[in-house]
Design an enzyme around this catalytic site. Sequence first.
Site, PDB file in Angstrom:
ATOM      1  N   GLN A   1      37.561  52.470  75.583  1.00 57.83           N
ATOM      2  CA  GLN A   1      39.160  52.184  76.203  1.00 57.83           C
ATOM      3  C   GLN A   1      39.348  53.287  77.863  1.00 57.83           C
ATOM      4  O   GLN A   1      40.146  52.244  78.208  1.00 57.83           O
ATOM      5  CB  GLN A   1      39.727  51.388  75.000  1.00 57.83           C
TER       6      GLN A   1
ATOM      7  N   HIS B   1      38.565  48.917  80.404  1.00 59.56           N
ATOM      8  CA  HIS B   1      39.148  48.646  80.875  1.00 59.56           C
ATOM      9  C   HIS B   1      39.044  49.190  82.405  1.00 59.56           C
ATOM     10  O   HIS B   1      40.510  49.415  82.852  1.00 59.56           O
ATOM     11  CB  HIS B   1      39.855  49.421  80.591  1.00 59.56           C
TER      12      HIS B   1
ATOM     13  N   CYS C   1      41.553  47.551  97.563  1.00 56.98           N
ATOM     14  CA  CYS C   1      42.677  46.454  98.245  1.00 56.98           C
ATOM     15  C   CYS C   1      43.456  44.862  97.725  1.00 56.98           C
ATOM     16  O   CYS C   1      42.003  44.319  97.312  1.00 56.98           O
ATOM     17  CB  CYS C   1      42.626  46.276  99.291  1.00 56.98           C
TER      18      CYS C   1
ATOM     19  N   CYS D   1      46.371  50.153 101.503  1.00 56.22           N
ATOM     20  CA  CYS D   1      44.620  50.110 102.482  1.00 56.22           C
ATOM     21  C   CYS D   1      45.426  50.263 104.070  1.00 56.22           C
ATOM     22  O   CYS D   1      45.952  50.070 104.467  1.00 56.22           O
ATOM     23  CB  CYS D   1      44.415  48.683 102.462  1.00 56.22           C
TER      24      CYS D   1
ATOM     25  N   CYS E   1      44.941  47.873 105.987  1.00 57.69           N
ATOM     26  CA  CYS E   1      44.926  46.538 106.553  1.00 57.69           C
ATOM     27  C   CYS E   1      45.978  46.433 106.531  1.00 57.69           C
ATOM     28  O   CYS E   1      46.486  45.256 106.059  1.00 57.69           O
ATOM     29  CB  CYS E   1      43.936  45.262 106.225  1.00 57.69           C
TER      30      CYS E   1
ATOM     31  N   ASN F   1      40.144  61.472  64.217  1.00 59.72           N
ATOM     32  CA  ASN F   1      41.005  60.760  64.572  1.00 59.72           C
ATOM     33  C   ASN F   1      42.213  61.885  63.449  1.00 59.72           C
ATOM     34  O   ASN F   1      42.168  62.134  62.585  1.00 59.72           O
ATOM     35  CB  ASN F   1      41.809  59.147  64.275  1.00 59.72           C
TER      36      ASN F   1
HETATM   37  N1  APR Z   1      41.414  63.794  68.482  1.00 56.98           N
HETATM   38  C1  APR Z   1      41.445  62.555  67.912  1.00 56.98           C
HETATM   39  N2  APR Z   1      42.168  61.825  67.956  1.00 56.98           N
HETATM   40  C2  APR Z   1      43.064  61.859  68.630  1.00 56.98           C
HETATM   41  C3  APR Z   1      43.211  63.771  69.221  1.00 56.98           C
HETATM   42  C4  APR Z   1      42.404  64.294  68.997  1.00 56.98           C
HETATM   43  N3  APR Z   1      42.714  65.628  69.697  1.00 56.98           N
HETATM   44  N4  APR Z   1      45.019  63.306  69.982  1.00 56.98           N
HETATM   45  C5  APR Z   1      45.391  62.293  69.497  1.00 56.98           C
HETATM   46  N5  APR Z   1      44.054  61.797  68.535  1.00 56.98           N
HETATM   47  C6  APR Z   1      44.451  60.030  68.134  1.00 56.98           C
HETATM   48  C7  APR Z   1      46.196  59.646  68.086  1.00 56.98           C
HETATM   49  O1  APR Z   1      46.217  60.404  67.054  1.00 56.98           O
HETATM   50  C8  APR Z   1      45.896  57.796  68.175  1.00 56.98           C
HETATM   51  O2  APR Z   1      45.632  57.276  67.204  1.00 56.98           O
HETATM   52  O3  APR Z   1      44.343  59.006  69.458  1.00 56.98           O
HETATM   53  C9  APR Z   1      44.936  57.455  69.390  1.00 56.98           C
HETATM   54  C10 APR Z   1      45.441  57.951  70.722  1.00 56.98           C
HETATM   55  O4  APR Z   1      45.715  56.290  71.055  1.00 56.98           O
HETATM   56  P1  APR Z   1      46.642  55.370  71.675  1.00 56.98           P
HETATM   57  O5  APR Z   1      47.286  56.440  72.332  1.00 56.98           O
HETATM   58  O6  APR Z   1      47.187  54.344  71.429  1.00 56.98           O
HETATM   59  O7  APR Z   1      45.131  55.263  72.654  1.00 56.98           O
HETATM   60  P2  APR Z   1      44.193  54.530  72.253  1.00 56.98           P
HETATM   61  O8  APR Z   1      44.482  53.491  70.740  1.00 56.98           O
HETATM   62  O9  APR Z   1      43.711  54.608  73.418  1.00 56.98           O
HETATM   63  O10 APR Z   1      45.207  53.155  73.018  1.00 56.98           O
HETATM   64  C11 APR Z   1      44.165  51.532  73.622  1.00 56.98           C
HETATM   65  O11 APR Z   1      46.214  51.017  75.174  1.00 56.98           O
HETATM   66  O12 APR Z   1      47.797  51.258  76.785  1.00 56.98           O
HETATM   67  C12 APR Z   1      45.814  50.841  76.274  1.00 56.98           C
HETATM   68  O13 APR Z   1      44.615  50.288  78.443  1.00 56.98           O
HETATM   69  C13 APR Z   1      45.444  51.042  77.219  1.00 56.98           C
HETATM   70  O14 APR Z   1      42.863  51.767  77.151  1.00 56.98           O
HETATM   71  C14 APR Z   1      44.352  52.076  76.360  1.00 56.98           C
HETATM   72  C15 APR Z   1      45.055  51.356  74.688  1.00 56.98           C
END
Ligand code: APR
Length: 247
Positions: free
Chosen positions: A101, A119, A127, A147, A149, A212
């Site tokens: 993502q 994403h 542009c 850009c 342009c 996570n």
């Molecule tokens: N190692 C593993 N996990 C981690 C770490 C780490 N060092 N640090 C943070 N996290 C976890 C957090 O606990 C959380 O669950 O990473 C996750 C990040 O979650 P988000 O900030 O919501 O990111 P993401 O899930 O990628 O968001 C999805 O939302 O805003 C949109 O387009 C954007 O691609 C993004 C999408």
Amino acid sequence: MNSIMKQVAELIMNQQPCVALTGAGISVESGIPTFRSKGGLWEKFDPAVYASIEVFRQDPSKYWSIRGEFIRNYDDYSPNAGHLALAELETMGLLRHVITQNIDGLHRKAGSRNVTEIHGSLREIFCVRCGKEYRAPKIPEGMPPLCVCGGVLKPNTVLFGESLPPQALETASRQAGTCKVMLVIGTSAVVQPAASLPFVARQNGARIVEVNIQNAFPAADFRIAEKAGVALSGIVAELKKLPFQGC
Ligand code: APR
């Protein structure tokens, strides 16, 4: 902690194919903030204002005004141990695909070849008027950057309210629907359609491994509550201790 990494290493060795779904958490150790966890971008800025295509069309400077808060220059960031571990798993023939993502391009910089950036990526900026493409690091300054342009520039990324690139979504769904193990790494698993991919995998009988620092995906079969760089390097280290059955 080693025992769960050993269990996951044995799972990956014995259950193939394996794919990874990654989110912002895997890039934290490269110095890139997340969106929703502590100190994340969306704690400071409302994504409905700063990252929606509707607002971008009316006032692109809103989006560009937070550029410095996230990834100012695409080339300023390097992959960390987590990205490198996934690239090594691919080289070992034990990771078929990375669905990410993230728009930071760090999986490709780490050497992963089979990557789907659902994403998009900040590598390319184009542009909205004439379509001219600018590649990092040659991104014009300016608020918003324009850009030659005179048209407004937009990164090749998916803003809220935009649909995902159809080819990317098709590949991600196919990869999820045909794997036997999915590593769900560093994602809050709340944004669709990415958040559905682990369930697509499960329906195909896949085992889900969450990496996570918080418990974001309760339905996981295995959970490694560690930073991605530590967890993924540990899994690779455990895999190297196993007799390789080849595949
Ligand atoms: N190692 C593993 N996990 C981690 C770490 C780490 N060092 N640090 C943070 N996290 C976890 C957090 O606990 C959380 O669950 O990473 C996750 C990040 O979650 P988000 O900030 O919501 O990111 P993401 O899930 O990628 O968001 C999805 O939302 O805003 C949109 O387009 C954007 O691609 C993004 C999408």
